[in-house]
Design a protein around this motif. Structure first.
Motif, PDB file in Angstrom:
ATOM      1  N   GLU A 125      39.395 -10.199  25.736  1.00  0.00           N
ATOM      2  CA  GLU A 125      38.663 -10.799  26.852  1.00  0.00           C
ATOM      3  C   GLU A 125      37.224 -10.292  26.911  1.00  0.00           C
ATOM      4  OE1 GLU A 125      40.547 -10.149  30.731  1.00  0.00           O
ATOM      5  OE2 GLU A 125      38.574 -10.366  31.650  1.00  0.00           O
ATOM      6  N   ILE A 126      36.280 -11.222  26.982  1.00  0.00           N
ATOM      7  CA  ILE A 126      34.879 -10.808  27.150  1.00  0.00           C
ATOM      8  C   ILE A 126      34.322 -11.204  28.519  1.00  0.00           C
ATOM      9  CG2 ILE A 126      34.225 -10.593  24.713  1.00  0.00           C
ATOM     10  CD1 ILE A 126      33.116 -13.424  24.767  1.00  0.00           C
ATOM     11  N   GLU A 169      40.355   3.820  33.691  1.00  0.00           N
ATOM     12  CA  GLU A 169      41.381   3.218  32.845  1.00  0.00           C
ATOM     13  C   GLU A 169      42.279   4.337  32.313  1.00  0.00           C
ATOM     14  OE1 GLU A 169      41.466   0.026  32.633  1.00  0.00           O
ATOM     15  OE2 GLU A 169      39.413  -0.748  32.860  1.00  0.00           O
ATOM     16  N   HIS A 184      38.429  -0.554  26.203  1.00  0.00           N
ATOM     17  CA  HIS A 184      38.205  -0.099  27.580  1.00  0.00           C
ATOM     18  C   HIS A 184      37.370   1.171  27.629  1.00  0.00           C
ATOM     19  CE1 HIS A 184      41.680  -2.759  28.362  1.00  0.00           C
ATOM     20  NE2 HIS A 184      41.101  -2.927  29.532  1.00  0.00           N
ATOM     21  N   LEU A 185      36.324   1.141  28.439  1.00  0.00           N
ATOM     22  CA  LEU A 185      35.530   2.328  28.738  1.00  0.00           C
ATOM     23  C   LEU A 185      35.762   2.674  30.209  1.00  0.00           C
ATOM     24  CD1 LEU A 185      32.262   1.014  27.080  1.00  0.00           C
ATOM     25  CD2 LEU A 185      33.537   3.028  26.288  1.00  0.00           C
ATOM     26  N   ARG A 221      31.728  -5.417  25.530  1.00  0.00           N
ATOM     27  CA  ARG A 221      32.690  -6.262  24.793  1.00  0.00           C
ATOM     28  C   ARG A 221      31.936  -7.304  23.969  1.00  0.00           C
ATOM     29  NH1 ARG A 221      37.997  -6.767  27.917  1.00  0.00           N
ATOM     30  NH2 ARG A 221      38.349  -4.574  28.431  1.00  0.00           N
ATOM     31  N   ARG A 225      35.700   2.218  35.966  1.00  0.00           N
ATOM     32  CA  ARG A 225      37.134   2.012  36.131  1.00  0.00           C
ATOM     33  C   ARG A 225      37.869   3.160  35.443  1.00  0.00           C
ATOM     34  NH1 ARG A 225      38.021  -4.563  35.514  1.00  0.00           N
ATOM     35  NH2 ARG A 225      36.295  -5.112  36.914  1.00  0.00           N
TER      36      ARG A 225
HETATM   37  P1  ATP Z   1      41.146  -6.240  30.799  1.00  0.00           P
HETATM   38  O1  ATP Z   1      42.336  -7.138  31.031  1.00  0.00           O
HETATM   39  O2  ATP Z   1      40.644  -6.256  29.408  1.00  0.00           O
HETATM   40  O3  ATP Z   1      41.341  -4.862  31.369  1.00  0.00           O
HETATM   41  P2  ATP Z   1      40.002  -7.144  33.242  1.00  0.00           P
HETATM   42  O4  ATP Z   1      40.795  -8.360  33.531  1.00  0.00           O
HETATM   43  O5  ATP Z   1      40.332  -5.896  33.940  1.00  0.00           O
HETATM   44  O6  ATP Z   1      39.956  -6.893  31.655  1.00  0.00           O
HETATM   45  P3  ATP Z   1      37.710  -8.170  34.699  1.00  0.00           P
HETATM   46  O7  ATP Z   1      38.085  -7.444  35.914  1.00  0.00           O
HETATM   47  O8  ATP Z   1      37.861  -9.638  34.648  1.00  0.00           O
HETATM   48  O9  ATP Z   1      38.445  -7.516  33.434  1.00  0.00           O
HETATM   49  O10 ATP Z   1      36.212  -7.746  34.316  1.00  0.00           O
HETATM   50  C1  ATP Z   1      35.266  -8.640  33.757  1.00  0.00           C
HETATM   51  C2  ATP Z   1      34.877  -8.233  32.364  1.00  0.00           C
HETATM   52  O11 ATP Z   1      34.477  -6.874  32.293  1.00  0.00           O
HETATM   53  C3  ATP Z   1      35.996  -8.329  31.351  1.00  0.00           C
HETATM   54  O12 ATP Z   1      36.111  -9.639  30.866  1.00  0.00           O
HETATM   55  C4  ATP Z   1      35.532  -7.387  30.268  1.00  0.00           C
HETATM   56  O13 ATP Z   1      34.602  -8.041  29.436  1.00  0.00           O
HETATM   57  C5  ATP Z   1      34.816  -6.318  31.042  1.00  0.00           C
HETATM   58  N1  ATP Z   1      35.641  -5.132  31.245  1.00  0.00           N
HETATM   59  C6  ATP Z   1      36.647  -4.958  32.114  1.00  0.00           C
HETATM   60  N2  ATP Z   1      37.151  -3.725  32.064  1.00  0.00           N
HETATM   61  C7  ATP Z   1      36.441  -3.070  31.128  1.00  0.00           C
HETATM   62  C8  ATP Z   1      36.449  -1.744  30.613  1.00  0.00           C
HETATM   63  N3  ATP Z   1      37.293  -0.832  31.103  1.00  0.00           N
HETATM   64  N4  ATP Z   1      35.552  -1.402  29.648  1.00  0.00           N
HETATM   65  C9  ATP Z   1      34.689  -2.313  29.185  1.00  0.00           C
HETATM   66  N5  ATP Z   1      34.608  -3.581  29.633  1.00  0.00           N
HETATM   67  C10 ATP Z   1      35.467  -3.965  30.579  1.00  0.00           C
END
Ligand code: ATP
Ligand code: MG
Length: 436
Positions: free
Chosen positions: A359-360, A213, A220-221, A410, A211
Motif C-alpha cells: 500500500e502506498i 508499529e 513500516h517506520l 513508500r 506510529r
Molecule cells: P498499512 O496497512 O501498511 O499499515 P495503513 O492502512 O496503516 O497502512 P494509512 O493509515 O492508510 O496506512 O496511512 C496512509 C499511508 O501512509 C499508507 O498508505 C502508507 O503509504 C503510509 N504509511 C502508513 N503507515 C506507515 C508506516 N508505519 N511507515 C511508513 N509509511 C506508512
C-alpha cells in the motif's frame, strides 16, 4: 580563494572542454597510488570524476599529500580537463594543485558490510552513492507533491503534531508527557483537516507522522512523512482519481530530474516511464479476492483484510499501481462510511504499488453519521467525549468530503526499487532503532 570559480563535476563532464583549467572541491571517493602517480576519484553532489596526480605536475608537498590522503578526505583541486577513454566518465583531470582540506581518518565503512552496521554508521553512510541518489529522488518527490497540490488550488494546512486523540487505532500511539497531562504524537492530520475543509475547501500537507508499529516489516517506520489531502464536496471516486494523478505526477517529475540517480540505482527507466503514462485500474476488494482465488489459487475469507502476501500476489496481475476500493466495513476505522450501494463495505480505498511494495496510499470518503461513529469508537474502548469537537463538524454545515494519505517513503522506496523502507528516509526510526 574567494575569486575561484568552483566547478561542479557534472558541469565539467557536460561541457567536455578539453585543456580547460578548472577548480573543483569535493571528497576522495577512491584512491590508489604507486611510485610517482596517484589515481584518485573525486565526488561532489553531482557525480564522480577521475583525477590523476603525477609527481612534477604540482608542488612536491601537494603530491605527497595526495598520496597520503585516505578516502573521504575533503580536497580542493586545480586540474586540466583531458579526454581519456579509460576513465569511467570519458574525461579526467590532470591535477596541477591538490589541497587537502581535511585528512580523513581510516573510513569505518568498507565493502560488503551488513545492513545493521550501515545503519549504525548512518551519519557516514548517508554520503554513499546509493543514499545520495535516493535522497535526491526523495527531494524531487517532495517538491512534486507541493507543486501538484498548489497548482490545483489547494492550500497548505498544518495540523498539530501533539494530539489528544487517536485516529488510526490506539495501539500505535506514541504517548508524550505534556506538563501534568499526557498527549500523543500525530498518527495523521485527518481529524484537524476535516475541520479546515469547511473554510479552505481543498487542503494538503506533508508532515511527520508517528506510529508505534509493533511488527518488524520492510515497509513500516515509526516516524515517517505522510502527504495528505482533504477536500470538501468530493466523493470517493473524485479522490481516487486525484491520488492516481498525484502518483503519476511524482513519478514523471522524478523521471524528468533524476535519470542519473535512477540509473545508479539500476532502475528500469522505460518501465517507470510506461507506468507514468498508463491508466491505473480501480477494482473492488471483492474483485481482488476473486483474482486471488482464480489466478493464484488463494482463498481469502471475505471480511479479512489483505495481508502483505495477498497484496504481493494480487500485484502479479498488474504492472502499474492499482486502486482497491470497498473493503469490508467491519474492519475499517470509525471515520470510513458505509457504501449505501454495498452496505457490507466502506467507501474507502488503498492504492497498491506493483512488485512487493504494498500500500502506498490510503483514503476514504468521510463518515457523516455521528451515531455510527460514536458506536464504533465506544466498541474500541474510546472515550467519545474526546471526539465531541469532531462531531461538531457534522453539526454545523457539514458536507460530503474525502481525503487520503500518501506515504512518502513508500512511494520513494517503490520508485527507487529499494528493498527496505529504511533507506527511503535519512535517519530511520523503527521499533528496534532510534539512533543515530
Ligand atoms: P498499512 O496497512 O501498511 O499499515 P495503513 O492502512 O496503516 O497502512 P494509512 O493509515 O492508510 O496506512 O496511512 C496512509 C499511508 O501512509 C499508507 O498508505 C502508507 O503509504 C503510509 N504509511 C502508513 N503507515 C506507515 C508506516 N508505519 N511507515 C511508513 N509509511 C506508512
Ligand atoms: Mg498500519
Amino acid at each position: 580563494m574567494s575569486e575561484v570559480r568552483w566547478k561542479k563535476i557534472e558541469e565539467i563532464l557536460d561541457e567536455k572542454r578539453t585543456d580547460e583549467t578548472v577548480h573543483l572541491h569535493g571528497w576522495i571517493y577512491r584512491t590508489r597510488s604507486s611510485g610517482n602517480i596517484a589515481f584518485t576519484v573525486i565526488r561532489d553532489v553531482t557525480g564522480t570524476i577521475q583525477a590523476t596526480v603525477k609527481k612534477g605536475n604540482l608542488p612536491d608537498n601537494e603530491f605527497e599529500d595526495a598520496k597520503k590522503a585516505l578516502i573521504e578526505s575533503s580536497v580542493e583541486l586545480k586540474g586540466i580537463v583531458k579526454e581519456d577513454k579509460r576513465a569511467p566518465e570519458g574525461y579526467e583531470l590532470q591535477v596541477k594543485g591538490f589541497n587537502v582540506v581535511n585528512f580523513a581518518e581510516p573510513f569505518p565503512i568498507v565493502k560488503d558490510q551488513s545492513p545493521e552496521f550501515l545503519l549504525d554508521q548512518r551519519h557516514l553512510w548517508i554520503r554513499s552513492q546509493k543514499l545520495t541518489s535516493i535522497l535526491k529522488i526523495r527531494s524531487t518527490a517532495v517538491g512534486a507533491i507541493h507543486k501538484f497540490f498548489r497548482d490545483r488550488g489547494y492550500f497548505e494546512f498544518d495540523a498539530p503534531i501533539l494530539q489528544p486523540n487517536q485516529c488510526e487505532g490506539g495501539s500505535t500511539l506514541f504517548e508524550v508527557k505534556y506538563y501534568d497531562n499526557k498527549t500523543y504524537l500525530s498518527q495523521t492530520w485527518q481529524l484537524y483537516a476535516e475541520a479546515a475543509v469547511f473554510s479552505l475547501e481543498k487542503i494538503y500537507n506533508m508532515g511527520p507522522t508517528f506510529r508505534a508499529e509493533r511488527s518488524k516489516t520492510s515497509r513500516h517506520l515509526s516516524e515517517f512523512w505522510m502527504a495528505e489531502m482533504e477536500a470538501a464536496w468530493m466523493d470517493l471516486h473524485n479522490v481516487t482519481e486525484i491520488a492516481k494523478e498525484e502518483v503519476k505526477f511524482i513519478l514523471s517529475e522524478v523521471l524528468k530530474h533524476n535519470k542519473r540517480e535512477l540509473n545508479l540505482l539500476k532502475q528500469d527507466i522505460n518501465k517507470l516511464q510506461h507506468i507514468a503514462e498508463s491508466e491505473f485500474s480501480t477494482i473492488t476488494y471483492t474483485k481482488a479476492l476473486e483474482i486471488l482465488n482464480e489466478k493464484e489459487n488463494m482463498n481469502v475469507q471475505w471480511g479479512k483484510d489483505l495481508r502483505t502476501i495477498e497484496e504481493n500476489k494480487l500485484m502479479n496481475h498488474f504492472d502499474t499501481p492499482i486502486v482497491v476500493t470497498n473493503y469490508p466495513l467491519e474492519i475499517m476505522a470509525f471515520y470510513k462510511p458505509k457504501d449505501p450501494d454495498d452496505p457490507k463495505t466502506a467507501l474507502c480505498f488503498d492504492m497498491i504499488a506493483p512488485g512487493e511494495y504494498g500500500e502506498i496510499v490510503g483514503g476514504s470518503q468521510r463518515n457523516l453519521d455521528v451515531e455510527d461513529m460514536e458506536k464504533k469508537l465506544k466498541e474500541s474502548g474510546e472515550n467519545i467525549e474526546n471526539y465531541e469537537w469532531y462531531f461538531d463538524l457534522r453539526r454545523y454545515g457539514s458536507v460530503p468530503h474525502s481525503g487520503y494519505g500518501l506515504g512518502v517513503e513508500r512511494v520513494v522506496a517503490w520508485i527507487c526499487g529499494i528493498d527496505n523502507i529504511k533507506d527511503a528516509i535519512p535517519f530511520p526510526r523503527t521499533i528496534l532503532r532510534f539512533r543515530p
